[in-house]
Enzyme design. Structure first.
Site, PDB file in Angstrom:
ATOM      1  N   ASP A  13       0.806  -1.217   0.000  1.00 31.79           N
ATOM      2  CA  ASP A  13       0.000   0.000   0.000  1.00 31.79           C
ATOM      3  C   ASP A  13       0.843   1.273   0.000  1.00 31.79           C
ATOM      4  OD1 ASP A  13      -2.302  -1.727   0.346  1.00 31.79           O
ATOM      5  OD2 ASP A  13      -1.655  -1.912   2.425  1.00 31.79           O
ATOM      6  N   LYS A  16       2.086   2.180  -4.999  1.00 35.75           N
ATOM      7  CA  LYS A  16       2.741   1.660  -6.213  1.00 35.75           C
ATOM      8  C   LYS A  16       1.887   1.919  -7.437  1.00 35.75           C
ATOM      9  CE  LYS A  16       2.985  -2.636  -4.760  1.00 35.75           C
ATOM     10  NZ  LYS A  16       2.590  -2.553  -3.369  1.00 35.75           N
ATOM     11  N   GLY A  40      -4.404  -4.866  -4.479  1.00 39.27           N
ATOM     12  CA  GLY A  40      -5.462  -3.975  -4.935  1.00 39.27           C
ATOM     13  C   GLY A  40      -4.848  -2.627  -5.140  1.00 39.27           C
ATOM     14  N   HIS A  41      -4.925  -2.097  -6.333  1.00 37.32           N
ATOM     15  CA  HIS A  41      -4.505  -0.721  -6.426  1.00 37.32           C
ATOM     16  C   HIS A  41      -5.476   0.127  -7.202  1.00 37.32           C
ATOM     17  CE1 HIS A  41      -1.730  -2.216  -9.733  1.00 37.32           C
ATOM     18  NE2 HIS A  41      -2.490  -1.346 -10.330  1.00 37.32           N
ATOM     19  N   GLN A 223       2.025  -6.545  -3.519  1.00 36.31           N
ATOM     20  CA  GLN A 223       2.471  -6.672  -2.136  1.00 36.31           C
ATOM     21  C   GLN A 223       3.806  -5.916  -1.956  1.00 36.31           C
ATOM     22  OE1 GLN A 223       1.359 -10.028  -3.561  1.00 36.31           O
ATOM     23  NE2 GLN A 223      -0.587  -9.118  -3.102  1.00 36.31           N
TER      24      GLN A 223
HETATM   25  P1  IMP Z   1      -2.504 -13.120   1.992  1.00 32.34           P
HETATM   26  O1  IMP Z   1      -1.611 -12.595   0.931  1.00 32.34           O
HETATM   27  O2  IMP Z   1      -3.962 -12.916   1.710  1.00 32.34           O
HETATM   28  O3  IMP Z   1      -2.187 -14.541   2.369  1.00 32.34           O
HETATM   29  O4  IMP Z   1      -2.236 -12.265   3.323  1.00 32.34           O
HETATM   30  C1  IMP Z   1      -0.991 -12.346   4.032  1.00 32.34           C
HETATM   31  C2  IMP Z   1      -0.594 -10.982   4.578  1.00 32.34           C
HETATM   32  O5  IMP Z   1      -0.233 -10.139   3.491  1.00 32.34           O
HETATM   33  C3  IMP Z   1      -1.693 -10.245   5.336  1.00 32.34           C
HETATM   34  O6  IMP Z   1      -1.097  -9.488   6.384  1.00 32.34           O
HETATM   35  C4  IMP Z   1      -2.265  -9.302   4.280  1.00 32.34           C
HETATM   36  O7  IMP Z   1      -2.886  -8.187   4.869  1.00 32.34           O
HETATM   37  C5  IMP Z   1      -1.001  -8.942   3.535  1.00 32.34           C
HETATM   38  N1  IMP Z   1      -1.240  -8.523   2.149  1.00 32.34           N
HETATM   39  C6  IMP Z   1      -1.493  -9.307   1.081  1.00 32.34           C
HETATM   40  N2  IMP Z   1      -1.618  -8.575  -0.033  1.00 32.34           N
HETATM   41  C7  IMP Z   1      -1.427  -7.296   0.319  1.00 32.34           C
HETATM   42  C8  IMP Z   1      -1.384  -6.060  -0.414  1.00 32.34           C
HETATM   43  O8  IMP Z   1      -1.547  -6.008  -1.641  1.00 32.34           O
HETATM   44  N3  IMP Z   1      -1.151  -4.933   0.328  1.00 32.34           N
HETATM   45  C9  IMP Z   1      -0.925  -4.980   1.678  1.00 32.34           C
HETATM   46  N4  IMP Z   1      -0.935  -6.103   2.382  1.00 32.34           N
HETATM   47  C10 IMP Z   1      -1.191  -7.257   1.721  1.00 32.34           C
END
Ligand code: IMP
Length: 424
Positions: A13, A16, A40-41, A223
C-alpha cells in the site's frame, strides 16, 4: 528499450499503483509476476477511478500488452468479474495474455484460507481470505491446478475431482467445515475456463520477444518487501516473492533483462494484518496520519496500522531488491505535524544498536526504534509542481531519507492524482 520493475519497500500500500500507472503510460508491455487478487490498487486517470486487483494497469492503455505470468495465482471468477466491470466501462481486453503455468485459486483454497485463520485463533496472520496461501501450498506440493488445465475440460475434470475430494475431506474432517459441491464447482469453473481460454499464451516467450524487439517493459510488483515469504516478517507475510528477483522467476526471464528497479515507500509506514511493526503509533499522531492519508484497505476496508518512516526497513528493501532508486509517496499527508520522527536504527533489549533489519521475529522482539527528530511543515504541498516549491524543511526531510536509505530518491508523491508526483 528499457525494462523496469516497481516494488513495494514496506508492507504494501505504498502507492505503487500511481507510479506503475505513470510508467505504464510509457510502456509497451506491462507484466504481473506474482501474488493474486490479494493485491489492490487504485488508479485515478482522466477523472475516472479504477480499482484493479489482478489485471495489469497497462489495460487502461489500448495498445499496451498486458501479461499475467506463471508466478501469479489466478482466481478465474474474480478476474472475469474485473474483466466484465472494466469492459462495461469501455476498456478493451484484446491485449491481455495469461501464462498457462499460472496456478488456479479454487473455492477450496478460499475455504481453507478462512478455516486455517480461524483455527490459528489469536495467532492468525490476518490474510485477505482470497485463498492465496493454500493455492501456493498446492503449487509447491505439486498438486495444483494450472491455467492450462482450466481451459482443457477433460484434464480439468479429472485433476480437479481428485484435488477437490481430498480438500473436502480436510475441510470437513479436520476443520469441521461445510462440505463443498465438487461436481458443481468443476462445471462452474470449466465455464470460466472456456471464457478465459482466448487469453492463454506463453508470457515468458512474449516478454523475451518484446525485449528483443526493443519494447519498453514494466514489471508491476504486488504486495511488498516485508511481505516476502523469505525476506519479510515471516510468518506474517504473503506466500509469494514480491521482490525484484520474484519478477524473473514469476515471468520466466533472466535478471540481465532488467534495467532499473524502482522501490516505492510512503513518507511514513503502514501495515494491514498482524505482525511486528517497530515504529507503530497507537496514539493521536497515528490517527492523524491514518485519517489524513485515507489509510483504509482497498481490498478489505480494514483501517491500516500507521507509524513513522523506518529507514532500517527501507534500507533492507534497497539491499534485497537491488533498488536503483526510491519513490517517496504521500509526503503531503505529514503536513501539520510539529515534529517528524525517522527511525535510524533499532535498540535491542540488551542495549546494542542494530542497523540491519533482523532476519527473524525473535530477533525483532523487544527492538525499540532509535529516532531522529525533524521539524514538521504546515504548508499544503499538494499543489506543488516542482521540488523547488517545497518548504525547506520538507526538502531537508527528503534529503535525509535519501542519505539514510542509501538510495537516490527520484520521485516524491504529494497527492493521489497522477499529476501529483514530482520527478526530482
Ligand atoms: P494473503 O496474501 O492474503 O495470504 O495475506 C498475508 C498478509 O499479506 C496479510 O497481512 C495481508 O494483509 C497482507 N497482504 C497481502 N496482499 C497485500 C497487499 O496487496 N497490500 C498490503 N498487504 C497485503
Amino acid at each position: 528499450m528499457s525494462a523496469n520493475i516497481v516494488i513495494g519497500t514496506q508492507w504494501g500500500d505504498e502507492g505503487k499503483g500511481k507510479v506503475i500507472d505513470i510508467l505504464a503510460s510509457r510502456a509497451d508491455v506491462v507484466v504481473r509476476a506474482q501474488g493474486g487478487n490479494n493485491a489492490g490498487h487504485t488508479v485515478v486517470s482522466g477523472g475516472e477511478t479504477y480499482k484493479l486487483h489482478l489485471i495489469p494497469s497497462g489495460i487502461l492503455y489500448k495498445d499496451t500488452l498486458c501479461l499475467i505470468g506463471a508466478g501469479v495465482v489466478l482466481d478465474p471468477k474474480d478476474i472475469l468479474g474485473e474483466i466484465d466491470d472494466l469492459s462495461a466501462r469501455g476498456i478493451s481486453f484484446d491485449n491481455l495474455k495469461i501464462d498457462p503455468r499460472a496456478h488456479i485459486i479454487m473455492p477450496w483454497h478460499i475455504a481453507l484460507d478462512g478455516l486455517s485463520e480461524k483455527f490459528r485463533g489469536n495467532k492468525d496472520i490476518g490474510t485477505t481470505h482470497r485463498g492465496i496461501g493454500p493455492t501456493y501450498m498446492d503449487k509447491y506440493e505439486r498438486s495444483g491446478l494450472r491455467f492450462y488445465d482450466l481451459v482443457h475440460p477433460e484434464i480439468f475434470r479429472e485433476k480437479a475431482r481428485s484435488a477437490g475430494e481430498l480438500k473436502n475431506a480436510v475441510i470437513t474432517k479436520v476443520f469441521g467445515g461445510a462440505s463443498l459441491d465438487i461436481d458443481g464447482i468443476i462445471e462452474e469453473y470449466i465455464g470460466y475456463g472456456q471464457r478465459l481460454a482466448k487469453y492463454m499464451d506463453d508470457v515468458s516467450v512474449l516478454t523475451y520477444e518484446a525485449a528483443k524487439a526493443g519494447k519498453t517493459i514494466l514489471f508491476e510488483g504486488a504486495q511488498a518487501t516485508l511481505l516476502d515469504i523469505d525476506f519479510g516478517t515471516y510468518p506474517y507475510v504473503t506466500s509469494s516473492h514480491p521482490l525484484s528477483a520474484g519478477v524473473c522467476t514469476g515471468t520466466g526471464v533472466g535478471p540481465m533483462l532488467i534495467d532499473g528497479i524502482y522501490g516505492v515507500a510512503k513518507a511514513y509506514t503502514t501495515r494491514v494484518g498482524k505482525g511486528p511493526f517497530p515504529t507503530e503509533l497507537e496514539d493521536e499522531t497515528g490517527d492523524y496520519i491514518r485519517n489524513r492519508g485515507g489509510e483504509f484497505g482497498t481490498i478489505t476496508g480494514r483501517p491500516r496500522r500507521t507509524g513513522w518512516f523506518d529507514s532500517v526497513i527501507v534500507r533492507h528493501a534497497v539491499r534485497v531488491n537491488g533498488l536503483s532508486c526510491l519513490v517517496i509517496n504521500k509526503l503531503d499527508t505529514l503536513a501539520g505535524l510539529d515534529t517528524l520522527k525517522v527511525c535510524v536504527a533499532y535498540k535491542r533489549p540488551d542495549g546494542t544498536i542494530i542497523k540491519d533489519f533482523p532476519p527473524t521475529l525473535e530477533g525483532l522482539e523487544g527492538c525499540e526504534p532509535v529516532y531522529e527528530e525533524h521539524p514538521g511543515f504546515s504548508d499544503d504541498i499538494s499543489g506543488a509542481h516542482s521540488f523547488d516549491e517545497f518548504p525547506q524543511v520538507a526538502k531537508d526531510y527528503i534529503a535525509r531519507l535519501e542519505e539514510l536509505c542509501e538510495c537516490p530518491i527520484k520521485m516524491v508523491g504529494v497527492g493521489p492524482d497522477r499529476s501529483q508526483i514530482i520527478e526530482r
